[in-house]
Design a protein around this motif. Structure first.
Motif, mmCIF file in Angstrom:
data_model
loop_
_atom_site.group_PDB
_atom_site.id
_atom_site.type_symbol
_atom_site.label_atom_id
_atom_site.label_comp_id
_atom_site.label_asym_id
_atom_site.label_seq_id
_atom_site.Cartn_x
_atom_site.Cartn_y
_atom_site.Cartn_z
ATOM 1 N N THR A 90 1.436 -2.910 -9.006
ATOM 2 C CA THR A 90 2.026 -3.154 -8.218
ATOM 3 C C THR A 90 3.390 -2.766 -8.402
ATOM 4 N N ASP A 91 4.183 -2.472 -7.189
ATOM 5 C CA ASP A 91 5.408 -1.803 -7.296
ATOM 6 C C ASP A 91 6.596 -2.830 -7.239
ATOM 7 N N GLU A 143 9.996 6.020 -8.948
ATOM 8 C CA GLU A 143 10.612 5.846 -7.200
ATOM 9 C C GLU A 143 10.359 5.018 -6.958
ATOM 10 N N LYS A 144 9.024 4.433 -6.436
ATOM 11 C CA LYS A 144 8.386 2.858 -6.162
ATOM 12 C C LYS A 144 8.857 1.947 -6.937
ATOM 13 N N GLY A 145 9.265 2.497 -7.815
ATOM 14 C CA GLY A 145 9.139 1.184 -9.071
ATOM 15 C C GLY A 145 7.522 0.551 -10.158
ATOM 16 N N LYS A 153 3.165 -11.936 -5.059
ATOM 17 C CA LYS A 153 2.466 -10.209 -5.109
ATOM 18 C C LYS A 153 2.816 -9.547 -4.446
ATOM 19 N N THR A 154 2.951 -9.250 -3.393
ATOM 20 C CA THR A 154 3.411 -8.148 -2.787
ATOM 21 C C THR A 154 5.010 -8.272 -2.715
ATOM 22 N N ALA A 155 5.975 -9.311 -2.893
ATOM 23 C CA ALA A 155 7.123 -8.540 -3.667
ATOM 24 C C ALA A 155 7.400 -7.521 -4.182
ATOM 25 N N THR A 156 8.488 -6.836 -3.433
ATOM 26 C CA THR A 156 8.756 -5.233 -4.299
ATOM 27 C C THR A 156 10.161 -6.013 -5.087
ATOM 28 N N SER A 157 10.882 -6.814 -4.786
ATOM 29 C CA SER A 157 12.346 -7.014 -5.311
ATOM 30 C C SER A 157 12.802 -8.765 -5.262
ATOM 31 N N ALA A 158 13.862 -9.025 -6.325
ATOM 32 C CA ALA A 158 13.697 -10.528 -5.790
ATOM 33 C C ALA A 158 14.482 -10.547 -4.434
#
Length: 381
Positions: A135-136, A152-154, A40-45
């Protein structure tokens, strides 16, 4: 939004175009630790253990909830089937003929439920009004997406666009329309519809934007677009019916103003399910486009599957599937540069759009105010 084509089918549809112009969380623990990532909080793999970890977690969730993605819309039928086949994850597709506003309503009303949407495919006006729901997340090929087509933040990425067009059944309309002004003629009495309520659906709003451009208005002021539809109704030509392939087949909605990739999908390219008489016209003058944006709900019940879906649809494989449907993907320049573009599909779609209008965020916001104030009063709805 309302609404598998083979490449050969697309070529047939393209030939019919008359172009007149120059959409349950794992346990919370240390990100990156195998099996314990809080997706849930991952902003990239990459930040959470890599693609293998993401695929493993998504498969463990086993499901993905999408909404407002008709199978004929921009090749989503084939895209969804491909995701299930590739990852063995069941895709639950809710309200396929819903609007962007319906997507947001579902996120809010189903918060905390396993049925809530995981991912969203939104028009820009609705997107900008609901950024707090997102969510980003940045996909692995983030750099392939132009800076102008991503947050820019996703929080969101633009994904694909078409051109606003007129689809018509040539067996029921003898005089082919060249532009929206032609639709005011007596031959079109009771025949013209748009894809929903412009105050709720981006595709319908874009029909009003195009009408403004054709009638002396501008992207800065779409009032003349609303006025045009008022005249269309006064002439008895406007049909307040949500058009679908079924309403086209029945003759109820023989003329539809909608995205070019949707009109293409209702014609010969659809094979047995298509209308062999359905033709597509992109009006002369200023062509109008509008990218749809992809995003993940911050309350997604399947956060890993949601992130894997974003990776999937941003991949060259799926970006080319959009292109095969006549929708231009956001990574088109990168696909061409790397040699990964489906050139036959690009040629069939008429090449990358060059001179077209797309409303800025500020112009969309201003247009939304005009629609809110004037549409219902003008159309009597």
């Amino acid at each position: 939004m309302q609404h598998k084509r083979t490449l050969a089918g697309l070529a047939l549809a393209a030939a019919a175009i008359v172009t007149l112009a120059g959409c349950s969380a794992t346990s919370s623990a240390t990100p990156g630790s195998d099996g314990d990532t809080d997706w849930k909080t991952a902003t990239s793999a990459e930040s959470a253990g890599g693609m293998d970890a993401l695929v493993k977690a998504a498969k463990a969730e086993g499901q993905l909830n999408v909404i407002a993605l008709p199978p004929s819309w921009a090749n989503y039928g084939k895209i969804i089937d491909g995701f299930t086949k590739k990852y063995d994850i069941k895709v639950n597709s809710a309200n396929p003929n819903g609007s962007s506003a319906d997507e947001v309503a579902a996120v809010k009303s189903q918060k905390g439920q396993s049925t809530a949407p995981d991912v969203l495919d939104l028009g820009n006006a609705v997107l900008q009004e609901n950024l707090d729901l997102l969510t980003d997340y940045k996909v692995a090929n983030w750099s392939d997406i132009p800076d102008t087509l991503k947050d820019e933040k996703g929080a969101w990425t633009r994904d694909y666009t078409g051109l606003m067009s007129i689809g018509y059944d040539s067996s029921k309309v003898s005089d082919a329309p060249k532009d929206l002004k032609d639709l005011l003629g007596s031959e079109y009495k009771g025949k013209v519809s748009i894809a929903g309520d412009p105050t709720q659906a981006n595709q319908a709003a874009s029909a009003v934007y195009l009408a403004a451009l054709e009638n002396g208005g501008s992207a800065d002021d779409i009032t003349k677009g609303v006025d045009y539809f008022g005249k269309l109704k006064q002439a008895g030509n406007f049909q307040n019916v949500l058009p679908t392939q079924a309403t086209v087949a029945s003759g109820e909605t023989p003329v539809v103003v909608q995205w070019s990739y949707n009109n293409l999908a209702w014609g010969p390219a659809a094979g047995a399910s298509g209308n062999t008489h359905w033709k597509t016209v992109v009006p002369k003058g200023q062509a109008l486009g509008s990218y749809y944006s992809q995003a993940i709900s911050k309350d997604a019940p399947h956060p890993a599957a949601a992130r894997l879906w974003q990776e999937y649809i941003a991949s060259p494989e799926v970006q080319n599937l959009y292109l095969q449907a006549g929708a231009f993907p956001s990574t088109l320049t990168a696909l061409e540069k790397s040699g990964k573009v489906d050139q036959d599909a690009l040629d069939a779609a008429g090449g990358a759009p060059k001179d077209y209008v797309e409303l800025t965020d500020a112009q969309v916001a201003a247009a939304a105010k005009v629609l809110s104030a004037k549409w219902s009063a003008t159309m009597g709805s």
